[in-house]
Structure formats: C-alpha cells, structure tokens
Design a protein around this motif. Sequence first.
Motif, mmCIF file in Angstrom:
data_model
loop_
_atom_site.group_PDB
_atom_site.id
_atom_site.type_symbol
_atom_site.label_atom_id
_atom_site.label_comp_id
_atom_site.label_asym_id
_atom_site.label_seq_id
_atom_site.Cartn_x
_atom_site.Cartn_y
_atom_site.Cartn_z
ATOM 1 N N GLN A 124 -9.797 3.747 -5.613
ATOM 2 C CA GLN A 124 -9.042 5.265 -5.138
ATOM 3 C C GLN A 124 -7.919 5.051 -6.593
ATOM 4 O O GLN A 124 -7.366 6.137 -7.354
ATOM 5 N N LEU A 125 -6.625 4.731 -6.600
ATOM 6 C CA LEU A 125 -6.407 4.705 -7.792
ATOM 7 C C LEU A 125 -5.905 4.821 -8.284
ATOM 8 O O LEU A 125 -5.685 5.718 -9.469
ATOM 9 N N GLN A 175 -5.343 -5.871 -8.270
ATOM 10 C CA GLN A 175 -6.863 -6.130 -8.396
ATOM 11 C C GLN A 175 -7.887 -7.892 -8.370
ATOM 12 O O GLN A 175 -8.317 -8.420 -7.633
ATOM 13 N N ARG A 191 -11.118 -3.520 1.735
ATOM 14 C CA ARG A 191 -10.378 -2.830 1.700
ATOM 15 C C ARG A 191 -9.280 -2.340 1.193
ATOM 16 O O ARG A 191 -9.202 -1.246 0.102
ATOM 17 N N THR A 192 -8.818 -3.029 0.138
ATOM 18 C CA THR A 192 -7.467 -2.982 -0.435
ATOM 19 C C THR A 192 -7.549 -2.700 -1.878
ATOM 20 O O THR A 192 -7.238 -1.313 -2.768
ATOM 21 N N ARG A 239 0.441 -1.557 -0.133
ATOM 22 C CA ARG A 239 -0.522 0.448 0.406
ATOM 23 C C ARG A 239 0.571 1.241 0.177
ATOM 24 O O ARG A 239 0.721 1.905 -0.517
ATOM 25 N N ASP A 267 -7.261 8.094 -9.584
ATOM 26 C CA ASP A 267 -6.309 9.280 -8.944
ATOM 27 C C ASP A 267 -5.177 9.032 -10.284
ATOM 28 O O ASP A 267 -4.909 10.460 -10.692
ATOM 29 N N SER A 311 2.404 1.519 -3.417
ATOM 30 C CA SER A 311 2.086 1.989 -4.363
ATOM 31 C C SER A 311 1.382 3.639 -4.612
ATOM 32 O O SER A 311 1.474 4.294 -5.858
ATOM 33 N N ASN A 312 1.249 4.058 -3.565
ATOM 34 C CA ASN A 312 0.677 5.461 -2.717
ATOM 35 C C ASN A 312 2.761 6.588 -3.210
ATOM 36 O O ASN A 312 2.231 7.191 -3.607
ATOM 37 N N GLU A 357 -10.766 -1.259 -2.951
ATOM 38 C CA GLU A 357 -11.558 0.362 -2.436
ATOM 39 C C GLU A 357 -9.681 0.940 -2.821
ATOM 40 O O GLU A 357 -10.293 1.904 -3.449
ATOM 41 N N GLU A 358 -9.171 0.785 -2.540
ATOM 42 C CA GLU A 358 -7.827 1.724 -2.116
ATOM 43 C C GLU A 358 -7.382 1.636 -3.319
ATOM 44 O O GLU A 358 -7.039 3.046 -3.893
#
Length: 295
Positions: A213-214, A130, A206-207, A84, A217, A87-88, A209-210
């Motif tokens: 969002q990525l 994913q 949760r992963t 996580r 973005d 990735s950010n 969903e993140e």
Amino acid sequence: MTTVGGGAYVPPTSPQTENGAGNGSTDPMANFYSEVTSVQDGITQFSSNVSRIADLHSRTLNSTDEGASRQNEALLDDLVGQTRQLSNDLKQRIQALASYPVTRAQDQTIRKNQTGLLRQKFIEVLQNYQGVERDYRAKYRQRVERQFKIVKPDATPEEVAAVVDDAEGGAQIFTQALSSSTRYGESRMAYREVQDRHSDIKKIERTLEELTQLFNDMAVLVAQQDEALDRIQSRAQSVEGHTAAGLQNTEKAVEHARSARRKRWICFGLFLAIIAILALILGLYFGLRNTGGSK
C-alpha cells in the motif's frame, strides 16, 4: 536524528511552526533544508530498524529456549509497530515537502530535486524491508514444514501444503498426526512451534500488505506531484508571458509619453516663434506707418 528507547524515531517539531522565519534566517528555504535533513535521518532510522527486525527474525527462528523466543517475539512486535508508524510519518512528510511553498524558479527546481531524492531513498528502504519480510516468511514456512515432518515423516506433499498454507485446516491434519505419533512429547512441542510460526507468518503478510500500500501511495504521490508541477510550470510560463507583454506595453507607454512631451515642447516653441514673428511684423507695420504720417 531523535530516538527514544527501543530505537523509535521521534519526528522533530516542524521549524515552520516553531519560527516562521526559520530561527531568524533570511533564507526562505531554511525551513525546507532543515526538514529535508530531518527526513533523511528518519530514513536512516528506518533502515536501522529493518536491520534489527531481520536480526530478531533470525533469533526467533534459531532460539531453542522458549523464554528467549517469547522475548524476541515481543521485541519484534514492538519494533515492527514503531517501523510502521515511522514509515507512515515519512510518507506524509515527504508529501508535505513536495508541496512546500516557494516563489523563486531556482527554489522550485531545488524542491523538485530534493523531494525526488528523498522519495527514491525511501522507496529503496521500503524495498529492502519487503525483501527481508519475504525471505523470513519463506524461512518460517520451511520451519513449519520441518516441524510437521517430525510428527509425520511420511506426510504427502498435499498434507504438507495444507499445514503450511492453512493454519485452521492444517491443524486438523496435525492433530490426526499427533494421535498416531510415537514421539508424543516431541510432537507436542513441534505443534506449538507450528502454531507460533503461523502467527509469525500472518504478521509478516500484514506487513507486506502495508508495504504494498505504501508503494501504491508513493506512486500516486509522484503522479499527483508531476501534475502539480506541470500546472505550476504552465502558470509560471503564463505569468512570464504576461509580464513580458506588460513590460512591452509599459515601454510603449513611456515612449508615447516621451513623444507627446516632445511634441508639446515643439508646439510651444512654434507658438513662441509665431508670437515673435507677429510682434516683429506689427512693430514694423506701426513703425513704418508712424514714419509715413510724420512726412
């Protein structure tokens, strides 16, 4: 590529901050190329992490030893957290590369192409991650269903769906099934595993969903960069037009200056010629006059 224990990726210090000249290089793009290579290493590490996550998911599902299963879950949680963060970090660094300051037209093209390739590779590994999470979410749900049917073999589809989809509401149904089961010990073990799998499913969701969002973005980033590139190209064309106009004006000014200089020399020559002619005329006039007086 820099790693620490557990396969965590540690982004290197930006070469721009260490040495503005790029370790003494005269190439203005040296820092850019260095960062591109570093981001590529980070994407490779991300892909490796996803493979390890898939392996730990598999071990967790297939382990029959509770202690080993707990250990695998701890390793999985730690690796998911590292991935996580990675990735950010990659998202931010790709965004920074897309805004890397360049002045030459060829460098702008290189920057656009290189950041485009990095975005594409990053999105591909995100999609792979994913897919892995979705596959194992389905497998965890299947495991919950099988464990519930151990406790209640004649469960209705509605009861199965309640247990699989709703951890809190399903717990009540599971508890009621436990009270009437003749295989109490096995049923209790099944119930504990169902609780664990529900926890795993929540983490996976949760992963997912993140990751969604990525993706959003990155899509916004592409749109913003396309707008920025359009503005840069527009400014570049404007500057080019002004430069061309300026060159034309300069050439005209030079030509005017040369013409004026030629005219000044012509006027000066005419002035000298007139002086010479006047001198000749006056000389002839006074010479003839003196000759006539002597007679």
